[in-house]
Design an enzyme around this catalytic site. Structure first.
Site, PDB file in Angstrom:
ATOM      1  N   TYR A 142       0.747  -1.093   0.046  1.00 16.31           N
ATOM      2  CA  TYR A 142       0.035   0.079   0.004  1.00 16.31           C
ATOM      3  C   TYR A 142       0.825   1.156  -0.060  1.00 16.31           C
ATOM      4  O   TYR A 142       1.670   1.251   0.749  1.00 16.31           O
ATOM      5  CB  TYR A 142      -0.854   0.089   1.114  1.00 16.31           C
ATOM      6  N   ASP A 237       9.476   2.821  -0.689  1.00 17.25           N
ATOM      7  CA  ASP A 237       8.424   3.534  -0.035  1.00 17.25           C
ATOM      8  C   ASP A 237       8.705   3.144   1.647  1.00 17.25           C
ATOM      9  O   ASP A 237       8.218   2.240   2.141  1.00 17.25           O
ATOM     10  CB  ASP A 237       6.934   2.924  -0.358  1.00 17.25           C
ATOM     11  N   LYS A 265       4.957   9.809   8.384  1.00 23.01           N
ATOM     12  CA  LYS A 265       4.690   9.454   9.858  1.00 23.01           C
ATOM     13  C   LYS A 265       5.852   9.935  10.700  1.00 23.01           C
ATOM     14  O   LYS A 265       5.705  11.033  11.074  1.00 23.01           O
ATOM     15  CB  LYS A 265       4.616   7.882   9.602  1.00 23.01           C
TER      16      LYS A 265
END
Ligand code: KE4
Length: 431
Positions: A142, A237, A265
């Site tokens: 994802y 990623d 994050k």
């Protein structure tokens, strides 16, 4: 203040599913999601006064726990100086310098406001730099909700069982190849067939969105070799793994340097942030220097920068990763030991302070393995954790996280509740 029930009812009237992101609706595990009133350290407090040990940590940012003093102080200081300037400020430069110093492959970086923006922009840059269109991703991976990447994605999409998403036009995913994670053979085959058209391979170097799945030995190295050999851009990623699995991210941990890195994050300490970066020759193709357009009103936001700097400075200087490894090891070993004692087949996948427990299976190396796990059993365990005052990510296809604010007692509470659930819940040998 409204009770959780009242808040849920009000939320459902004005927000789809009563949430700002699908996974928060607890669809995959059942039960009513808690409505949070405040947070401190390793704990969340709900609107009814309930207190939970938090293993969600906002899906990764809070590696130091909620409201660490240095972040609160940095935000308080910055608030007096303003919250958005529409111009470059010192804080952006200072965080950018820290990212470039920490990540072996990053010489320049551009800030954005989410992981989705980071990956979307990195792929646009890769396509521009190569003049090619095809992008390779991995099933269960994802990378945010940009159209081109919502093809057999993990995380929310996997949890909701949506093969992609409604509203994504066929053309948007026509150039997206989805391969099995950890299969170097599938990647070589894709390059043999489409090699000249592949602009980029984007990968979670440690997968977190099919649950936590580590790269098998040689997988990342093979991605690096074949992309370099065939002139494709390798995109790590690291929105989840960046500064989580090591100060230099998964690229330092596994010794593989991508061409582009996506971040989010942790680098914003819980405030909206994303970033993408890489070699100067690539990044200088981004506007205003080059032809690749990408922009953002609040990119490089001073509050997010201030929080990110405070977090990275604590991570760089202290023993955070040592503590996280000790706590992670205690939790992972505790869960495994409990499953063995209950004769319940179980795979506990852990890299540092991110981990996932899969029930009913012995090994999970890719998304197909993850989907073979007993998600109903996971839901039962999740409810047992909740009854014990433990909040675990409400989906089998998410990673749980630890922070430096967690204590041994918090770990032991999660292990004890897990042991009780798989023993008392009749899961023993049933999976
Ligand atoms: P955001 O756009 O949500 O900031 O980042 C997207 C993203 C990109 N890459 C990776 C590896 C990610 O894990 C994410 C977002 N992660 C999910 C949790 N697995 C965010 C939680 C949610 O969607 O509510």
């Amino acid at each position: 203040m409204s009770s959780s029930a009242e808040l849920r009812e009000r939320a459902a009237r004005v927000m789809p599913g009563g949430v700002s992101s699908p996974v928060r609706a607890y669809t995959a595990v059942g039960g009513e999601p808690p409505m949070i009133a405040s947070a401190e350290g390793a704990h969340l407090l709900d609107a009814d006064g309930g207190r939970y040990v938090d293993f969600v940590l906002a899906y990764g940012p809070h590696i130091l726990g909620h409201n660490p003093p240095e972040v609160v102080e940095a935000l308080r200081r910055q608030l007096d100086r303003g919250v958005a300037y529409g111009h470059t400020a010192a804080l952006e430069v200072e965080l950018a310098e820290r990212l470039c110093a920490a990540l072996p492959s990053v010489e320049m970086v551009r800030f954005v406001n989410s992981g989705t923006e980071a990956t979307m922009s990195a792929l646009r840059l890769a396509r521009a730099a190569t003049g090619r269109d095809l992008v390779v991703k991995f099933a269960g991976g994802y990378h945010g909700h940009a159209d081109a990447l919502l093809a057999a994605a993990g995380s929310g999409v996997a949890t909701l069982g949506l093969p992609g998403s409604a509203g994504v036009p066929r053309g948007a995913v026509a150039d997206t190849l989805v391969l099995p994670y950890n299969s170097a053979g599938a990647v070589l085959e894709a390059f043999a067939t489409h090699g000249e058209r592949i602009a980029a391979v984007i990968v979670e170097p440690v997968a977190g969105n099919m649950g936590c799945v580590a790269p098998v030995p040689g997988f990342l190295q093979e991605l690096r070799r074949v992309t370099r050999e065939r002139g494709a851009v390798l995109v790590f990623d690291e929105v989840m793994t960046g500064f989580r699995v090591a100060y230099g991210g998964a690229q330092l941990l596994y010794g593989v340097e991508p061409d582009l890195t996506c971040l989010g994050k942790v680098i914003g300490g819980g405030l909206p942030v994303g970033a993408y970066g890489g070699a100067r020759a690539l990044m200088e193709q981004v506007a205003p220097l080059g032809p690749v357009y990408q922009a953002g009103t609040l990119s490089g936001n001073p509050l997010a920068m201030a929080a990110g700097i405070a977090v990275l400075d604590r991570l760089r200087s202290g023993d955070a990763y040592t503590r996280l490894e000790v706590l992670g090891g205690r939790l992972g070993d505790g869960l495994r030991t409990a499953a063995v004692a209950a004769s319940v087949p179980c795979a506990v996948n852990r890299v540092g302070s991110m981990l996932t427990v899969f029930l009913g299976v012995e090994r999970v190396d890719d998304y197909d393995d993850a989907r073979r796990s007993d998600v109903a059993a996971f839901a039962r365990v999740h409810r047992a954790w909740r009854d014990a005052g433990v909040l675990w990510p409400p989906s089998q296809f998410e990673a749980a996280f630890l922070s430096t604010a967690h204590e041994v007692a918090d770990i032991d509470r999660a292990v004890s509740a897990f042991a009780g659930a798989i023993r008392g819940g009749g899961l023993a040998g049933e999976c």
